[in-house]
Design an enzyme around this catalytic site. Structure first.
Site, PDB file in Angstrom:
ATOM      1  N   HIS A 141       0.842  -1.215   0.000  1.00  0.00           N
ATOM      2  CA  HIS A 141       0.000   0.000   0.000  1.00  0.00           C
ATOM      3  C   HIS A 141       0.871   1.258   0.000  1.00  0.00           C
ATOM      4  O   HIS A 141       0.649   2.179  -0.797  1.00  0.00           O
ATOM      5  CB  HIS A 141      -0.930   0.003   1.214  1.00  0.00           C
ATOM      6  CG  HIS A 141      -1.714   1.273   1.385  1.00  0.00           C
ATOM      7  ND1 HIS A 141      -2.700   1.652   0.499  1.00  0.00           N
ATOM      8  CD2 HIS A 141      -1.632   2.268   2.317  1.00  0.00           C
ATOM      9  CE1 HIS A 141      -3.207   2.828   0.885  1.00  0.00           C
ATOM     10  NE2 HIS A 141      -2.581   3.213   1.987  1.00  0.00           N
ATOM     11  N   ARG A 150       4.069  10.521  -5.426  1.00  0.00           N
ATOM     12  CA  ARG A 150       5.416  11.099  -5.386  1.00  0.00           C
ATOM     13  C   ARG A 150       6.243  10.582  -6.552  1.00  0.00           C
ATOM     14  O   ARG A 150       5.972  10.891  -7.703  1.00  0.00           O
ATOM     15  CB  ARG A 150       6.077  10.807  -4.035  1.00  0.00           C
ATOM     16  CG  ARG A 150       5.524  11.643  -2.897  1.00  0.00           C
ATOM     17  CD  ARG A 150       6.316  11.462  -1.619  1.00  0.00           C
ATOM     18  NE  ARG A 150       6.397  10.046  -1.228  1.00  0.00           N
ATOM     19  CZ  ARG A 150       5.491   9.435  -0.461  1.00  0.00           C
ATOM     20  NH1 ARG A 150       4.467  10.105   0.022  1.00  0.00           N
ATOM     21  NH2 ARG A 150       5.619   8.161  -0.164  1.00  0.00           N
ATOM     22  N   GLN A 248      -7.740  14.838   1.592  1.00  0.00           N
ATOM     23  CA  GLN A 248      -6.440  14.374   2.080  1.00  0.00           C
ATOM     24  C   GLN A 248      -5.290  14.988   1.288  1.00  0.00           C
ATOM     25  O   GLN A 248      -4.293  15.455   1.848  1.00  0.00           O
ATOM     26  CB  GLN A 248      -6.402  12.836   1.979  1.00  0.00           C
ATOM     27  CG  GLN A 248      -5.109  12.203   2.495  1.00  0.00           C
ATOM     28  CD  GLN A 248      -5.129  10.667   2.355  1.00  0.00           C
ATOM     29  OE1 GLN A 248      -6.131  10.081   1.945  1.00  0.00           O
ATOM     30  NE2 GLN A 248      -4.012  10.046   2.672  1.00  0.00           N
ATOM     31  N   LYS A 261      -9.809  11.854   7.318  1.00  0.00           N
ATOM     32  CA  LYS A 261      -9.968  10.534   7.922  1.00  0.00           C
ATOM     33  C   LYS A 261     -10.622  10.629   9.292  1.00  0.00           C
ATOM     34  O   LYS A 261     -10.500   9.717  10.117  1.00  0.00           O
ATOM     35  CB  LYS A 261      -8.611   9.846   8.034  1.00  0.00           C
ATOM     36  CG  LYS A 261      -8.068   9.383   6.686  1.00  0.00           C
ATOM     37  CD  LYS A 261      -6.612   9.024   6.769  1.00  0.00           C
ATOM     38  CE  LYS A 261      -6.053   8.634   5.427  1.00  0.00           C
ATOM     39  NZ  LYS A 261      -6.319   7.238   5.063  1.00  0.00           N
ATOM     40  N   THR A 357      -4.069   0.366   5.528  1.00  0.00           N
ATOM     41  CA  THR A 357      -4.649  -0.371   4.409  1.00  0.00           C
ATOM     42  C   THR A 357      -3.834  -1.629   4.118  1.00  0.00           C
ATOM     43  O   THR A 357      -2.619  -1.568   4.003  1.00  0.00           O
ATOM     44  CB  THR A 357      -4.673   0.520   3.154  1.00  0.00           C
ATOM     45  OG1 THR A 357      -5.329   1.722   3.490  1.00  0.00           O
ATOM     46  CG2 THR A 357      -5.381  -0.172   2.002  1.00  0.00           C
TER      47      THR A 357
HETATM   48 CA    CA Z   1      -5.894   4.220   7.315  1.00  0.00          CA
END
Ligand code: CA
Length: 423
Positions: A141, A150, A248, A261, A357
């Site tokens: 992840h 990036r 985010q 979140k 995740t």
């Molecule tokens: Ca998370």
């Protein structure tokens, strides 16, 4: 091996082979019928009121100094019991409900009070969560996100393989399966050449995670060594860490995710103990470079738990969008808890620590829409003909998890949430 883990054990409560809850599971939850709220365990489709068992003396010979732990509206006090008491309760439940035992089986009065059909109860938040941490422990992840946001050459930041990266999350908005969540509103900057705008998120996502719940209470300055950390863990749940990718992306620099979140994370209702998961221990991925001594663990510290995410559209079609496994995590729970406490941060029973995740090595094992649709460039086809880059209003996200071998299946029950339009 604990007696309760014997795969040959059967219960006088009927269970079918596909149930998440054989007698070898015995998870903890908080259930409600009418005005009654009670601590519970579950076998098959039967939910068992632990306070009734305590009333009638079924836990008397366990030497638990204060039976009031069975009469609370959260499991924090049961979580806080020493490990040997928690193990003793599970062993006793196994004894009471195994086929050969008649104590309760032939006591109709108590059976009527203690046993409920699962569809006749509502499951509530099992613990009062004081503090919540979200880790970022899947290499796949973190690599996928690094490539997308990036530099593919330097997808993992320099610290990632040296410490379990995490941040302190929001405990107040952790809710139990079945709770609907409103789409969040916030600031985004869809066009870098223009000022930011305000409105409902258009990139709402799930994150397939698991979370462990702590049992220990420590004082400021204390740290928990990695090789003792598992004793401080009560059990695990499935964890859907809802995330607004557009919010985010604009807000996270330099301190990490904040409002993107904070609006809702959903857990499965049953806390499955590490004891129940013991037959499914497995080695984690090799850690190279070698980790610092305070993060070193020995033995099999990962768990082989199959995970699935299903997306149900408003039309009612179910679409399996992800199949992953808890064992892929690079950092294990003992390392996460050792790291969490190494600076001297105190912890409490009922605190929650999400894994981050859980993505696997292949595209179908990616644990978020961000990765599955590769930032919206590869929309997923739904059975009703529609496409998904992210989650739409009235979509329902269902997470499932089960550890399986030829003799045994230990599951978590469904973690379900429907997304409603922004308020
Ligand atoms: Ca998370």
């Amino acid at each position: 091996m604990l007696k309760s883990n014997n795969p040959e054990l059967t219960s006088w409560i009927e269970t079918n082979k596909e149930s998440d809850f054989p007698i070898q599971n015995l998870p903890y939850g908080i259930a409600a019928t009418g005005d009654l709220i009670f601590a519970a365990t579950r076998i098959g489709d039967t939910v068992i009121d632990l306070s009734v068992l305590a009333d009638f003396g079924f836990f008397d010979r366990l030497f638990i100094p204060d039976l009031s732990v069975f009469y609370q509206k959260t499991l924090n006090d049961i979580a806080a019991l020493p490990k040997n008491s928690r193990v003793a309760i599970r062993e006793r439940l196994s004894e009471i409900f195994c086929s050969e035992n008649n104590e309760l089986k032939e006591n109709e009065e108590v059976r009527k009070l203690a046993l409920h059909q699962s569809d006749a109860v509502t499951m509530l938040m099992p613990v009062k969560v004081g503090d919540y941490t979200d880790f970022y422990s899947s290499k796949e992840h973190a690599t996928n996100v690094g490539i997308m946001f990036r530099d593919p050459e330097k997808a993992l930041l320099p610290n990632w393989k040296h410490l379990p990266v995490g941040y302190h999350g929001r405990a107040s908005s952790i809710v139990v399966s079945g709770t609907s969540i409103h789409r969040p509103k916030g600031q985004t900057r869809p066009d870098d050449s223009k000022p930011p705008v305000f409105g409902p998120s258009s990139q709402l996502d799930f994150e397939l995670e698991m979370a462990f719940i702590t049992s220990a209470k420590t004082e400021p300055g204390d740290s928990i060594p990695a090789n003792k950390a598992e004793d401080a863990i009560f059990g695990l749940v499935l964890f859907n860490d809802l995330s607004a990718r557009d919010i985010q992306k604009w807000e996270y620099v330099p301190l990490g995710p904040f409002l993107s979140k904070s609006f809702g994370s959903v857990i499965s209702p049953w806390i499955v103990t590490l004891e129940a998961l013991a037959p499914f221990r497995t080695q984690g991925p090799e850690q190279d470079p070698e980790v610092l001594p305070y993060l070193k663990t020995t033995g099999a510290r990962n768990f082989d738990i199959d995970l699935q995410v299903e997306l149900k559209t408003a039309a009612g079609d179910s679409n399996l969008v992800c199949q992953s496994n808890f064992k892929y995590l690079y950092w294990n729970m003992a390392q996460q808890l050792a790291h969490q406490t190494v600076a001297g941060c105190n912890i409490n029973p009922g605190d929650m620590y999400a894994s981050g995740t859980i993505s696997g090595p292949t595209p179908e094992a990616f644990g978020s829409m961000l990765e599955l649709s590769w930032r919206g460039t590869k929309p997923l086809k739904m059975k009703d003909g529609s496409e998904r880059k992210f989650i739409l209003d009235y979509d329902t996200i269902i997470m499932r998890g089960q550890a399986k071998n030829q003799q045994l299946r230990i599951g978590f029950g469904d973690c379900v949430t429907t997304i409603l339009p922004a308020k």
